[in-house]
Design an enzyme around this catalytic site. Structure first.
Site, PDB file in Angstrom:
ATOM      1  N   HIS A 155      70.404  79.012  25.695  1.00  0.00           N
ATOM      2  CA  HIS A 155      71.280  79.105  26.857  1.00  0.00           C
ATOM      3  C   HIS A 155      72.564  78.350  26.547  1.00  0.00           C
ATOM      4  CE1 HIS A 155      70.134  74.971  27.624  1.00  0.00           C
ATOM      5  NE2 HIS A 155      68.860  75.318  27.700  1.00  0.00           N
TER       6      HIS A 155
HETATM    7  P1  TYD Z   1      65.373  73.370  30.078  1.00  0.00           P
HETATM    8  O1  TYD Z   1      66.758  72.866  30.153  1.00  0.00           O
HETATM    9  O2  TYD Z   1      65.135  74.803  30.428  1.00  0.00           O
HETATM   10  O3  TYD Z   1      64.741  73.095  28.642  1.00  0.00           O
HETATM   11  P2  TYD Z   1      65.183  73.694  27.229  1.00  0.00           P
HETATM   12  O4  TYD Z   1      66.558  74.225  27.392  1.00  0.00           O
HETATM   13  O5  TYD Z   1      65.107  72.546  26.275  1.00  0.00           O
HETATM   14  O6  TYD Z   1      64.226  74.746  26.828  1.00  0.00           O
HETATM   15  O7  TYD Z   1      64.456  72.428  31.012  1.00  0.00           O
HETATM   16  C1  TYD Z   1      63.061  72.610  31.103  1.00  0.00           C
HETATM   17  C2  TYD Z   1      62.614  72.125  32.483  1.00  0.00           C
HETATM   18  O8  TYD Z   1      62.928  70.757  32.646  1.00  0.00           O
HETATM   19  C3  TYD Z   1      63.267  72.869  33.634  1.00  0.00           C
HETATM   20  O9  TYD Z   1      62.270  73.101  34.601  1.00  0.00           O
HETATM   21  C4  TYD Z   1      64.275  71.910  34.194  1.00  0.00           C
HETATM   22  C5  TYD Z   1      63.725  70.562  33.826  1.00  0.00           C
HETATM   23  N1  TYD Z   1      64.773  69.559  33.528  1.00  0.00           N
HETATM   24  C6  TYD Z   1      65.078  68.591  34.472  1.00  0.00           C
HETATM   25  O10 TYD Z   1      64.483  68.540  35.570  1.00  0.00           O
HETATM   26  N2  TYD Z   1      66.043  67.666  34.169  1.00  0.00           N
HETATM   27  C7  TYD Z   1      66.715  67.689  32.989  1.00  0.00           C
HETATM   28  O11 TYD Z   1      67.606  66.837  32.753  1.00  0.00           O
HETATM   29  C8  TYD Z   1      66.416  68.720  32.032  1.00  0.00           C
HETATM   30  C9  TYD Z   1      67.133  68.820  30.725  1.00  0.00           C
HETATM   31  C10 TYD Z   1      65.431  69.630  32.340  1.00  0.00           C
END
Ligand code: TYD
Length: 137
Positions: A54
């Site tokens: 993303h």
């Molecule tokens: P996501 O950003 O989708 O992870 P990645 O891009 O590494 O695959 O985040 C995964 C989950 O964690 C999503 O449900 C949102 C949550 N999250 C938070 O609550 N706070 C944060 O600072 C981050 C980065 C994620």
């Protein structure tokens, strides 16, 4: 404060070498070209898994391999580049609107991510075609 670069790039962080062990550090807006509001870390990634895929509309990031290694595949809207991160004194700086995927995680790797913004799901761009459209504007 360093000017905010507009391209993804590796920043070399301070490194204090000592026979007792090495030490690195960073200060918000000094060694990182943005004010740090949040940090999170990714760990225990099963072999073959990837994270990310993303872009963010507003937030700047610095990604550091605190332990082990992994790759960051970055697309700037024109070209894709793979950065291999394996040293804790290098950080990959990503300006807003960098498409990024983290993969190739080694066993016991630890990815630290510093961000210029608090968590905001509205800041995510999840669709690569949308990302390319926004970049072309
Ligand atoms: P996501 O950003 O989708 O992870 P990645 O891009 O590494 O695959 O985040 C995964 C989950 O964690 C999503 O449900 C949102 C949550 N999250 C938070 O609550 N706070 C944060 O600072 C981050 C980065 C994620």
């Amino acid at each position: 404060m360093p000017s905010i670069a507009s391209i993804p790039q590796i920043l070399e962080l301070p490194k204090i070498l000592d026979e007792r062990g090495n030490l690195s550090f960073l200060e918000s807006q000094v060694h990182v070209p943005f004010k740090i509001k949040r940090c999170y870390w990714i760990y225990d990634v099963p072999g073959g898994e990837f994270r990310g895929s993303h872009a963010f509309k507003e937030q700047h990031e610095l990604i550091i391999a605190l332990s082990g290694s992994f790759d960051a595949v970055i697309h700037d809207g024109v070209t894709e580049k793979r950065f291999s991160l394996s040293r804790s004194y290098y950080g990959l700086y990503l300006p807003p609107l960098s498409w990024r995927q983290l993969d190739n995680f080694s066993t016991n790797s630890l990815a630290l991510v510093l961000s210029s913004h608090f968590y905001d799901e509205e800041d995510y761009v999840w669709d690569f075609e949308d990302f390319l459209r926004v970049k072309q504007k």
